[in-house]
Design a protein around this motif. Structure first.
Motif, PDB file in Angstrom:
ATOM      1  N   GLU A 156       0.829  -1.206   0.000  1.00  0.00           N
ATOM      2  CA  GLU A 156       0.000   0.000   0.000  1.00  0.00           C
ATOM      3  C   GLU A 156       0.866   1.258   0.000  1.00  0.00           C
ATOM      4  O   GLU A 156       0.545   2.243  -0.659  1.00  0.00           O
ATOM      5  N   GLU A 157       1.993   1.234   0.719  1.00  0.00           N
ATOM      6  CA  GLU A 157       2.918   2.369   0.724  1.00  0.00           C
ATOM      7  C   GLU A 157       3.518   2.570  -0.668  1.00  0.00           C
ATOM      8  O   GLU A 157       3.649   3.702  -1.139  1.00  0.00           O
ATOM      9  N   GLU A 158       3.865   1.496  -1.343  1.00  0.00           N
ATOM     10  CA  GLU A 158       4.378   1.593  -2.711  1.00  0.00           C
ATOM     11  C   GLU A 158       3.312   2.186  -3.639  1.00  0.00           C
ATOM     12  O   GLU A 158       3.619   3.018  -4.491  1.00  0.00           O
ATOM     13  N   ARG A 159       2.073   1.770  -3.471  1.00  0.00           N
ATOM     14  CA  ARG A 159       0.963   2.296  -4.272  1.00  0.00           C
ATOM     15  C   ARG A 159       0.816   3.795  -4.030  1.00  0.00           C
ATOM     16  O   ARG A 159       0.649   4.583  -4.953  1.00  0.00           O
ATOM     17  N   ARG A 160       0.912   4.208  -2.760  1.00  0.00           N
ATOM     18  CA  ARG A 160       0.798   5.625  -2.412  1.00  0.00           C
ATOM     19  C   ARG A 160       1.921   6.421  -3.073  1.00  0.00           C
ATOM     20  O   ARG A 160       1.693   7.493  -3.632  1.00  0.00           O
ATOM     21  N   LEU A 161       3.135   5.888  -3.061  1.00  0.00           N
ATOM     22  CA  LEU A 161       4.263   6.568  -3.694  1.00  0.00           C
ATOM     23  C   LEU A 161       4.065   6.690  -5.209  1.00  0.00           C
ATOM     24  O   LEU A 161       4.418   7.707  -5.812  1.00  0.00           O
ATOM     25  N   PHE A 162       3.492   5.668  -5.801  1.00  0.00           N
ATOM     26  CA  PHE A 162       3.195   5.710  -7.229  1.00  0.00           C
ATOM     27  C   PHE A 162       2.216   6.853  -7.530  1.00  0.00           C
ATOM     28  O   PHE A 162       2.426   7.645  -8.455  1.00  0.00           O
ATOM     29  N   TYR A 163       1.173   6.984  -6.724  1.00  0.00           N
ATOM     30  CA  TYR A 163       0.202   8.063  -6.928  1.00  0.00           C
ATOM     31  C   TYR A 163       0.839   9.432  -6.673  1.00  0.00           C
ATOM     32  O   TYR A 163       0.545  10.406  -7.367  1.00  0.00           O
ATOM     33  N   VAL A 164       1.732   9.513  -5.698  1.00  0.00           N
ATOM     34  CA  VAL A 164       2.464  10.767  -5.463  1.00  0.00           C
ATOM     35  C   VAL A 164       3.239  11.140  -6.726  1.00  0.00           C
ATOM     36  O   VAL A 164       3.221  12.289  -7.165  1.00  0.00           O
ATOM     37  N   ALA A 165       3.917  10.162  -7.328  1.00  0.00           N
ATOM     38  CA  ALA A 165       4.709  10.432  -8.527  1.00  0.00           C
ATOM     39  C   ALA A 165       3.826  10.942  -9.668  1.00  0.00           C
ATOM     40  O   ALA A 165       4.183  11.911 -10.350  1.00  0.00           O
ATOM     41  N   ILE A 166       2.694  10.317  -9.854  1.00  0.00           N
ATOM     42  CA  ILE A 166       1.790  10.730 -10.929  1.00  0.00           C
ATOM     43  C   ILE A 166       1.305  12.155 -10.721  1.00  0.00           C
ATOM     44  O   ILE A 166       1.217  12.950 -11.657  1.00  0.00           O
TER      45      ILE A 166
END
Length: 172
Positions: A129-139
């Motif tokens: 979930e933290e990796e997913r959150r970081l992905f959305y931050v990047a986008i």
């Protein structure tokens, strides 16, 4: 002793940052501690501390200001990261370092299972979930456009292997 040191430094927080840094080094005894230790990395550590001192002195000379101004100046970007108005260039950042910044265009490379999300997070739901959150931050760092990329094959120490596009791409 540590709290007393913090109180003393807090009382001098408006001093020039290079003077505050010198006071910190003197009062903490950090350099003396390094010299007395048997740490093989002493020279590297001392060089790092000296480089920080040079940075503080340069800031004090060019900008004045105290600790808060210095930390604000160097916390997100260095002078090299600030493009000049007439300069075209590419900044390479990790997703972690992109937090709080915004760009016209963002390219996110390596969107493959094992890279994003990282292989170490695949077994733990909270890490995934933290990796997913970081992905959305990047986008969301992009104002105008986002380009997502993944390699078909990736060369590793033991040969070239096919890859699978990140699950995060399908989710968006």
């Amino acid at each position: 002793q540590l709290l007393a040191l913090f109180d003393e430094l807090h009382a001098h927080r408006e001093d020039r940052v290079d003077l505050l840094f010198a006071r910190l080094l003197e009062k903490s005894g950090y350099l003396t501690h390094l010299e007395a230790s048997s740490d093989a990395d002493f020279a590297d550590r001392r060089a790092n501390v000296e480089e920080l001192g040079v940075s503080a002195a340069t800031f004090a000379l060019n900008n004045g200001g105290g600790l808060l101004e210095y930390l604000s100046e160097c916390s997100l970007l260095t002078d090299q990261d600030r493009p000049k108005a007439d300069e075209d260039r590419v900044l390479l950042l990790t997703v972690h370092n992109a937090k709080g910044l915004e760009f016209g265009s963002v390219v996110i490379a390596g969107l493959e299972e094992g890279l994003m999300p990282h292989a170490s997070s695949l077994e733990d739901a909270s890490e995934l979930e933290e990796e997913r959150r970081l992905f959305y931050v990047a986008i969301t760092r992009a104002r105008d456009e986002v380009l997502l990329t993944a390699a078909s094959f990736r060369r590793k120490f033991d040969g070239a292997w096919g890859t699978q596009v990140s699950r995060f791409v399908d989710e968006i």
